[in-house]
Design an enzyme around this catalytic site. Structure first.
Site, PDB file in Angstrom:
ATOM      1  CE  LYS A  31      -1.676   0.054   6.654  1.00 23.40           C
ATOM      2  NZ  LYS A  31      -0.631   1.073   6.888  1.00 23.40           N
ATOM      3  CB  SER A  37       1.747  -0.701   9.567  1.00 19.67           C
ATOM      4  OG  SER A  37       1.307   0.465   8.876  1.00 19.67           O
ATOM      5  CB  SER A  96       3.336   2.233   7.221  1.00 16.66           C
ATOM      6  OG  SER A  96       3.681   1.917   8.539  1.00 16.66           O
TER       7      SER A  96
END
Ligand code: GLN
Length: 485
Positions: free
Chosen positions: A77, A152, A176
Site C-alpha cells: 500500500k 482504504s 481498511s
C-alpha cells in the site's frame, strides 16, 4: 489469465527450484502489464528494481540460506515508506515525495528476501472506505469494474484478487484491511495494536493505525505475519514480546470452539444476502463441533461517532506536519509565510482529508474538547470493555464486515456520512485495539464477494488464523477468482 499461485505455492515453487525468483517476478510483471490499466490497482511500478530484488533473492536461494518467503513477490500500500520509491499515500501533497528511509515492516520483508512488485492505490492518507479519494483516481473492483474495491487499502485488495500479486500489505485504522478484503473476496488480518511496527507508515490516526497482511488464504497471512511482527524501538507503541510462530495453530480442531454472535451486529441495515452468508459459515462451524452463542456489545452504536471524533482529532494533528516547508507539495505563489502554509495545504489536500482536518480541529478546540474529544475517549473505553466481557463468554466473535457488498463507484459522492456509517462493524475493534480478520464467505446475486469477520482477544492471532484456516479447509469461497466466476 494470470497465474493463480497462493503465497505458499510461490514459496514451494521457489524452494523446489521449479521456478526462479526472477521468472516468478517476471510472470507477475506480465500480469500487471495486462491487467493493471483496467483496474488501477498499482500506482507506482519500478520494473528494474523488482528484477534486481528478484536476482538478489535468486542468489540467496542458490546459496541454500533462503527463508520460506525468499523470492516471493509482494505489493505495498502506498502508505509505507520505502527508500527510493515514491511514497505518496495517494495524495497530491506527497506526489513529489521519494522516501529517504524504509518502514520497519517493509524492511522486515526485504530482510527475508521478499520482492517488491510496486505500490498500490488507496484513499488519500487512508481516509475513506472506497479508494475513491485517491489523487491517482479510483481503483476498480476486479469482480465488477463499475464497483469500488472498498477502502482504504483498495489497491492492495484488488491486486491480490486480480492475481497481480500473491499478497500485499495494507493498513487498518477503522477497517481498511478487512473491508476491502471482504469486497474483493480475499483474506485480510488486522493484528493486535502494537505487534507490528508503525515506523515508516504514514500516520493517519496513530492510536488506531496498524499494518497487516492481505492474501488469498489465512495460511498465507500467518506466514506473512511471522515476518512482519517485531518489536521496534522507533515506534513508542510497539510491544516488546517474544517472537511467535503464527502458523502454529493452523491444525486447530474446532470441536468445542465457542463462537459468539453479537446481537447488535445483526439488526437493521444488514443485507439479507450477507446475513445468509454468515449463516452458511455458522452451519460449517457447527458441523465441525463449534458451539454458537449470542453475545452483546451494547455500545456498538456509539462506536462510529467515537471513532470519527478520535480518528479525525488525531488526523488533524498528524497532518499539521505538511506545511510545504520540509517536504511535500509547496505552492508556487504566495505573499508571505502564512500564505505559503495555507496555499500549500489548500492545494495539496483533497476534500475528504480537509473535512477530517476540520472535524478534528473543531473537536480539539477550546470549549469543545470536553464535549467531544474527552467524551469520545470515554466511549472508547466502554466499547473496549464490551469486548472484554463478550470474550469471556466465547473464544471468537463472528460478524459481518460491512452492511453491503461493494457499492457502485460514485454512490457516496454527495453524502460522506453514509460512507462513515458503512464502517459500523469494523471500527469498534480498532477502538479496542483487538485483532480481526475478514475471510471470503460467498457472493451476492451480482457475483460480488461477501466476507465475514472473525474477532478474537489480544495477542491470539495464532488461534484466529487457525480458525480461519480451518474454515478455508472446509469451504472453497476463497479459491474463486474474478476470472473463474
Ligand atoms: N473508513 C475509515 C475511515 O475513513 C477507516 C479507514 C482506515 O482504516 N484507514 O477513517
Amino acid at each position: 489469465m494470470p497465474k493463480n499461485y497462493t503465497l505458499k505455492q510461490c514459496s514451494q515453487l521457489l524452494q523446489s527450484k521449479q521456478i526462479s525468483a526472477s521468472e516468478l517476478a517476471q510472470e507477475y510483471l506480465n500480469s500487471i502489464e495486462q491487467n493493471n490499466s483496467s483496474l488501477n490497482g498499482y500506482i507506482t511500478l519500478n520494473k528494474e528494481q523488482t528484477i534486481a530484488e528478484a536476482k538478489a533473492a535468486d542468489a540467496i536461494l542458490a546459496q541454500g540460506s533462503a527463508n520460506a518467503l525468499t523470492g516471493v513477490p509482494i505489493a505495498y500500500k502506498d502508505i509505507f515508506c520505502q527508500q527510493g520509491w515514491r511514497s505518496a499515500c495517494s495524495s497530491k501533497m506527497l506526489d513529489n515525495f521519494t522516501a529517504p528511509y524504509t518502514a520497519t515492516v517493509v524492511q522486515n520483508l526485504l530482510d527475508v528476501g521478499m520482492v517488491t512488485l510496486g505500490r498500490t492505490n488507496m484513499d488519500e492518507f487512508a481516509m475513506g472506505s472506497t479508494t475513491e479519494s485517491s489523487f491517482y483516481g479510483v481503483t476498480h473492483n476486479p469482480w465488477q469494474h463499475q464497483h469500488v474495491p472498498g477502502g482504504s487499502s483498495g489497491g492492495s485488495a484488488a491486486v491480490v484478487a486480480a492475481r497481480m500479486a500473491p499478497a500485499a500489505l495494507g493498513s487498518d485504522t477503522g477497517g481498511s484491511i478487512r473491508q476491502p478484503a471482504s469486497h474483493c473476496g480475499i483474506t485480510g488480518l488486522k493484528p493486535t495494536y502494537g505487534i507490528v511496527s508503525r515506523f515508516g507508515m504514514v500516520a493517519y490516526a496513530s492510536s488506531f493505525d496498524q499494518a497487516g497482511p492481505m492474501a488469498q488464504t489465512a495460511e498465507d497471512c500467518a506466514l506473512l505475519l511471522n515476518a512482519m511482527a517485531s518489536f521496534d524501538q522507533r515506534d513508542s507503541t510497539s510491544i516488546e514480546r517474544q517472537q511467535e510462530d503464527y502458523t502454529r495453530d493452523l491444525h486447530l480442531a474446532l470441536n468445542g470452539l465457542r463462537v459468539g454472535l453479537p446481537k447488535e451486529f445483526f439488526g437493521e441495515g444488514l443485507s439479507a444476502e450477507i446475513r445468509s452468508a454468515i449463516d452458511n459459515v455458522i452451519t460449517l462451524l457447527k458441523a465441525q463441533g463449534a458451539v454458537i452463542t449470542e453475545i452483546s456489545l451494547p455500545h456498538t452504536e456509539l462506536s462510529i461517532p467515537a471513532y470519527y471524533v478520535l480518528a479525525s482529532a488525531e488526523a488533524s494533528t498528524n497532518l499539521s506536519r505538511y506545511d510545504g516547508v520540509r517536504y511535500g507539495h509547496r505552492a508556487t505563489e504566495f505573499a508571505n509565510l502564512d500564505e505559503m502554509y495555507s496555499k500549500s495545504r489548500a492545494e495539496g489536500f483533497g476534500n475528504e482529508v480537509k473535512r477530517r482536518i476540520m472535524i478534528g480541529s473543531y473537536v480539539l478546540s477550546h470549549g469543545y474538547y470536553d464535549a467531544y474529544y474527552l467524551k469520545a475517549q470515554k466511549l472508547r473505553r466502554l466499547v473496549a470493555n464490551d469486548f472484554q466481557q463478550a470474550l469471556n463468554q466465547c473464544d471468537i466473535i463472528l460478524s459481518p464486515v460491512a452492511p453491503t457488498t461493494a457499492p457502485v463507484i460514485g454512490s457516496h459522492d454527495k453524502d460522506p456520512v453514509q460512507m462513515y456509517l458503512s464502517d459500523i462493524y469494523t471500527v469498534s475493534l480498532n477502538l479496542a485495539g483487538l485483532p480481526g480478520m475478514s475471510i471470503p464467505a460467498g457472493f451476492d446475486n451480482k457475483g460480488l464477494p461477501i466476507g465475514v469477520q472473525l474477532i478474537s482477544n489480544y495477542f491470539t492471532e495464532s488461534r484466529l488464523l487457525g480458525i480461519a484456516h480451518q474454515i478455508q479447509q472446509h469451504s472453497d469461497w476463497h479459491i474463486k477468482t474474478p476470472f473463474s466466476s
